[in-house]
Design an enzyme around this catalytic site. Structure first.
Site, PDB file in Angstrom:
ATOM      1  N   GLU A  17       0.649  -1.121   0.072  1.00  0.00           N
ATOM      2  CA  GLU A  17       0.155   0.037  -0.018  1.00  0.00           C
ATOM      3  C   GLU A  17       1.044   1.345  -0.221  1.00  0.00           C
ATOM      4  O   GLU A  17       0.468   2.400   0.467  1.00  0.00           O
ATOM      5  CB  GLU A  17      -0.883  -0.107   1.201  1.00  0.00           C
ATOM      6  CG  GLU A  17      -1.804  -1.232   1.172  1.00  0.00           C
ATOM      7  CD  GLU A  17      -3.099  -1.028   0.428  1.00  0.00           C
ATOM      8  OE1 GLU A  17      -3.431  -0.171  -0.108  1.00  0.00           O
ATOM      9  OE2 GLU A  17      -3.819  -2.240   0.421  1.00  0.00           O
TER      10      GLU A  17
HETATM   11  C1  FAD Z   1       3.163  -9.980   0.277  1.00  0.00           C
HETATM   12  C2  FAD Z   1       2.864  -8.941  -0.797  1.00  0.00           C
HETATM   13  C3  FAD Z   1       1.664  -8.643  -1.188  1.00  0.00           C
HETATM   14  C4  FAD Z   1       1.551  -7.697  -2.430  1.00  0.00           C
HETATM   15  N1  FAD Z   1       0.099  -7.579  -2.783  1.00  0.00           N
HETATM   16  C5  FAD Z   1      -0.007  -6.859  -3.938  1.00  0.00           C
HETATM   17  C6  FAD Z   1      -1.051  -6.917  -4.651  1.00  0.00           C
HETATM   18  O1  FAD Z   1      -2.203  -7.303  -4.233  1.00  0.00           O
HETATM   19  N2  FAD Z   1      -1.154  -5.967  -5.766  1.00  0.00           N
HETATM   20  C7  FAD Z   1      -0.154  -5.342  -6.351  1.00  0.00           C
HETATM   21  O2  FAD Z   1      -0.466  -4.478  -7.296  1.00  0.00           O
HETATM   22  N3  FAD Z   1       1.016  -5.208  -5.472  1.00  0.00           N
HETATM   23  C8  FAD Z   1       1.028  -5.769  -4.442  1.00  0.00           C
HETATM   24  N4  FAD Z   1       2.272  -5.918  -3.623  1.00  0.00           N
HETATM   25  C9  FAD Z   1       3.514  -5.235  -4.294  1.00  0.00           C
HETATM   26  C10 FAD Z   1       3.713  -3.929  -3.343  1.00  0.00           C
HETATM   27  O3  FAD Z   1       2.644  -3.122  -3.297  1.00  0.00           O
HETATM   28  C11 FAD Z   1       5.211  -3.322  -3.631  1.00  0.00           C
HETATM   29  O4  FAD Z   1       6.037  -4.503  -3.378  1.00  0.00           O
HETATM   30  C12 FAD Z   1       5.505  -2.111  -2.873  1.00  0.00           C
HETATM   31  O5  FAD Z   1       4.555  -1.115  -3.556  1.00  0.00           O
HETATM   32  C13 FAD Z   1       7.113  -1.826  -3.208  1.00  0.00           C
HETATM   33  O6  FAD Z   1       7.289  -1.930  -4.667  1.00  0.00           O
HETATM   34  P1  FAD Z   1       8.791  -2.616  -4.763  1.00  0.00           P
HETATM   35  O7  FAD Z   1       8.557  -4.055  -4.175  1.00  0.00           O
HETATM   36  O8  FAD Z   1       9.003  -2.715  -6.163  1.00  0.00           O
HETATM   37  O9  FAD Z   1       9.785  -1.917  -3.989  1.00  0.00           O
HETATM   38  P2  FAD Z   1      10.790  -0.952  -4.495  1.00  0.00           P
HETATM   39  O10 FAD Z   1       9.800   0.306  -5.262  1.00  0.00           O
HETATM   40  O11 FAD Z   1      11.715  -1.582  -5.615  1.00  0.00           O
HETATM   41  O12 FAD Z   1      11.250  -0.337  -3.406  1.00  0.00           O
HETATM   42  C14 FAD Z   1      12.282  -0.562  -2.734  1.00  0.00           C
HETATM   43  C15 FAD Z   1      12.968   0.234  -1.684  1.00  0.00           C
HETATM   44  O13 FAD Z   1      13.422   1.419  -2.132  1.00  0.00           O
HETATM   45  C16 FAD Z   1      12.735   2.569  -1.632  1.00  0.00           C
HETATM   46  N5  FAD Z   1      12.195   3.459  -2.752  1.00  0.00           N
HETATM   47  C17 FAD Z   1      11.659   3.157  -3.864  1.00  0.00           C
HETATM   48  N6  FAD Z   1      11.543   4.369  -4.691  1.00  0.00           N
HETATM   49  C18 FAD Z   1      11.822   5.396  -3.815  1.00  0.00           C
HETATM   50  C19 FAD Z   1      11.713   6.716  -4.030  1.00  0.00           C
HETATM   51  N7  FAD Z   1      11.293   7.493  -5.032  1.00  0.00           N
HETATM   52  N8  FAD Z   1      12.378   7.623  -2.983  1.00  0.00           N
HETATM   53  C20 FAD Z   1      12.984   6.981  -1.714  1.00  0.00           C
HETATM   54  N9  FAD Z   1      12.595   5.661  -1.665  1.00  0.00           N
HETATM   55  C21 FAD Z   1      12.291   4.566  -2.593  1.00  0.00           C
HETATM   56  C22 FAD Z   1      11.289   1.929  -1.051  1.00  0.00           C
HETATM   57  O14 FAD Z   1      10.442   2.782   0.172  1.00  0.00           O
HETATM   58  C23 FAD Z   1      11.791   0.540  -0.535  1.00  0.00           C
HETATM   59  O15 FAD Z   1      12.447   0.690   0.663  1.00  0.00           O
HETATM   60  C24 FAD Z   1       2.522  -6.816  -2.737  1.00  0.00           C
HETATM   61  C25 FAD Z   1       3.830  -6.965  -2.199  1.00  0.00           C
HETATM   62  C26 FAD Z   1       4.035  -8.088  -1.162  1.00  0.00           C
HETATM   63  C27 FAD Z   1       5.294  -8.289  -0.770  1.00  0.00           C
END
Ligand code: FAD
Length: 603
Positions: free
Chosen positions: A412
């Protein structure tokens, strides 16, 4: 006694510059009997169907069990609380749906499945669907006959959600969009009957800048998926990678308009955020209950460990944070409900009114997501510690609670993204003239150059001194944010560390103000004696908030100011973060002792 007065209109983010009267806030003690009955039904469901099966759910090799439990929840009506009545739901108001989220929040993996279905899976159709789409899909989603999932994230597109590569191309006959792409981390992916899929429309070799949203039925040809992800926690929640290979989606299943998908995604996540915050409160209360019971049972040095000050400190701190998170969440929830009613009274339709109200309080939604998820993580961590070695045992309840909690700071919108959003939204509203941060910020800048006013007028009332402290905390936040804006102007967004500091100040101010207002309202109705522990909670939290605001403020100003300017701001911070000392240890002991005596969380 403070009567419930007609609500003055309040805007999102305005808490930073305005004072709120206790009579204007909703407090959980005001939930009606009907709302409490809904919460009791949810709790009975957890007690009967979920808690006895937590191991079975987490160890299940297929999603059939979790899906069948969703069916049972559907039979009880738990899936339709936010769906309007004409489509088979209950159309409850926002705070009732928050209460459902809190109560079911203690259901571990099941809570995640439930909230993905009822929230991000169903709400895009509730809010953005046309009449046909609503009539076609909502009754099935409200009853649980169909389950839903939300497909936004991709391998290369997480926090940067609008950068997804999934494509949608209109067929020559104009009847279908053909979807191609890969989605990742999709909750309920393995058993959902309906997917809300975000993709960019491509036309004549040109790809849209913004996402569009589509309703995709599982039976459409070309959908494949991987085995469930192996995860750290919420192991019973079915999380998949899903592939869309030339999936033909009827054009009627475009949700809202072309290019509106990112807006849908953002607004739906907004709702998800505050609900995640309150669900974390529900989860936290169960962890505290377990920790208190264990502390009362476990004996070391010939006495129950609950008798040790170090353990009392932990139990009290857990309860304080949870009480505050609960308070602030429902305060924001009611602000949303009030605005929905106002807008509807002025002729706006139900769906648009809800969206507008949620958008108005998006800052508070982000605040509560961060506060709730970090409270839960604090609570489970200390919960493990109270259990000692048994906290590390996979046969005791803290192991699951600890692992399951961690996801909440990630999905979220990660807490980093949410913190940045809090400040970004505040500043954007100030620039648009919707929120006058400038005038008070300039007044504060002037005030720090002047001699402090030591005159003390004798005022009467509840929390008189504390409200002055709170007013000063707001000045501290405005001083730091104002100086940072002046220093960096358009490049402030590159100074993320400072944005985090300012967000922390805003979060603490909102939380501390909310708890003071709740307890003030309680004192006015029940008398001071009846809520003596709640008063201690409010006071301890205010002291903690002062420390956090001071420390975040110092971290910010020392990073961008120097010389006389820095000295001036540090003095300002000192002035604005003054609070008369109190015996925090005794206050925490009283809070802990009250719970230890009852063997449960009692606030
Ligand atoms: C168990 C689970 C269930 C999920 N369920 C759903 C679902 O039902 N539907 C769906 O669509 N998604 C789902 N997600 C995805 C989830 O919303 C994403 O994992 C989340 O939004 C983070 O994206 P990412 O994993 O690509 O991390 P990244 O975006 O790669 O982030 C990695 C790190 O970098 C930081 N970061 C990224 N961008 C910036 C920035 N601009 N400035 C500073 N820091 C930054 C983040 O805060 C984090 O600490 C789920 C994830 C999990 C693990």
């Amino acid at each position: 006694m403070i009567a419930t007065e007609p609500k003055a209109s309040i805007k999102g983010g305005e808490f930073l510059i305005k004072e709120t009267e206790a009579s204007q806030v909703f407090i959980p003690e005001e939930f009606t009997e009907e709302q409490q009955m809904i919460a009791a039904t949810c709790r009975e469901f957890l007690e009967r169907e979920i808690w006895p099966r937590l191991n079975e759910i987490d160890n299940a090799k297929s999603p059939e069990l979790i899906s069948s439990l969703m069916d049972k929840a559907g039979e009880l009506g738990l899936l339709g609380t936010s769906v309007p009545e004409q489509y088979g739901g209950f159309g409850t108001n926002f705070n009732t749906s928050m209460l459902v989220a809190e109560t079911t929040g203690a259901g571990h993996s099941f809570s995640v499945a439930l909230s993905a279905h009822t929230g991000i899976g169903t709400l895009p159709i509730v809010y953005y669907g046309n009449e046909d789409q609503k009539a076609n899909y909502l009754p099935r989603l409200a009853s649980g006959e169909w389950k839903a999932a939300y497909c936004l994230t991709e391998p290369d597109s997480g926090s940067d959600a609008n950068s997804g590569k999934t494509k949608a191309i209109l067929t020559e006959d104009g009847k279908h969009y053909v979807l191609n792409g890969q989605k990742m981390w999709i909750t309920n992916g393995g058993f959902a009957d309906l997917y809300i899929v975000f993709a960019k429309i491509e036309e004549n070799g040109q790809t849209d800048k913004n996402l569009s949203a589509f309703i995709v039925e599982r039976t459409y040809e070309g959908i494949t998926m991987n085995e469930p992800e192996h995860k750290m926690g919420i192991k019973g929640s079915d999380t998949r990678q899903i592939f869309f290979n030339d999936v033909k989606v009827p054009v009627e299943n475009l949700l809202s308009e072309r290019g509106n998908g990112f807006k849908i995604a953002v607004n739906i996540l907004n709702i998800g955020r505050i609900k995640l915050g309150i669900a974390a409160v529900g989860g936290s209360k169960e962890v505290i209950n377990n920790a208190i019971r264990y502390a009362n049972e476990r004996k070391q040095f010939k006495t129950a460990i609950a008798n040790f000050g170090a353990i009392k400190h932990k139990l009290a701190e857990m309860a304080i944070k949870v009480y505050v998170s609960e308070t602030a969440s429902y305060r924001a929830g009611q602000n949303i409900d009030d605005l929905i009613e106002d807008l509807k009274a002025n002729g706006m339709e139900d769906g648009p009114a809800k969206l507008k109200a949620l958008e108005q309080f998006a800052i508070e939604c982000a605040i509560m997501k961060v506060h709730g998820s970090e409270t839960l993580d604090y609570v489970v961590d200390e919960g493990v510690q109270v259990y000692g070695g048994m906290g590390y045992s996979a046969d005791a309840p803290m192991d699951r609670a600890y692992r399951d909690a961690r996801i909440n700071r990630i999905f979220e919108g990660t807490n980093e993204i949410n913190r940045m959003l809090i400040v970004d939204m505040l500043l954007k509203r100030a620039m648009k003239g919707e929120l006058d941060l400038m005038t008070p910020a300039m007044a504060v800048a002037k005030e720090i150059m002047s001699i402090p006013d030591f005159s003390s007028e004798e005022e009467e009332g509840v929390f008189v001194a504390e409200k002055k402290v709170l007013k000063n905390l707001k000045k501290a936040a405005l001083m730091v944010a104002g100086a940072a804006v002046q220093k960096f102007m358009m490049t402030l967004s590159d100074e993320q560390e400072i944005l985090m500091n300012v967000a922390d100040m805003a979060i603490e101010i909102y939380a501390a103000e909310s708890v003071l207002l709740r307890v003030e309202k309680l004192i006015s109705t029940k008398g001071e004696e009846a809520v003596a522990f709640q008063k201690q909670i409010a006071l301890v939290y205010l002291h903690e908030a002062v420390e956090k605001v001071a420390s975040a403020g110092r971290a910010a100003v020392t990073s961008f100011a120097e010389g006389d300017e820095l000295r001036g701001m540090l003095m300002g911070l000192k002035r604005f973060t003054k609070i008369d000392p109190m015996n925090l240890k005794d206050a925490r002991r009283q809070i802990a002792d009250a719970m230890i005596a009852e063997n449960k969380y009692i606030f």
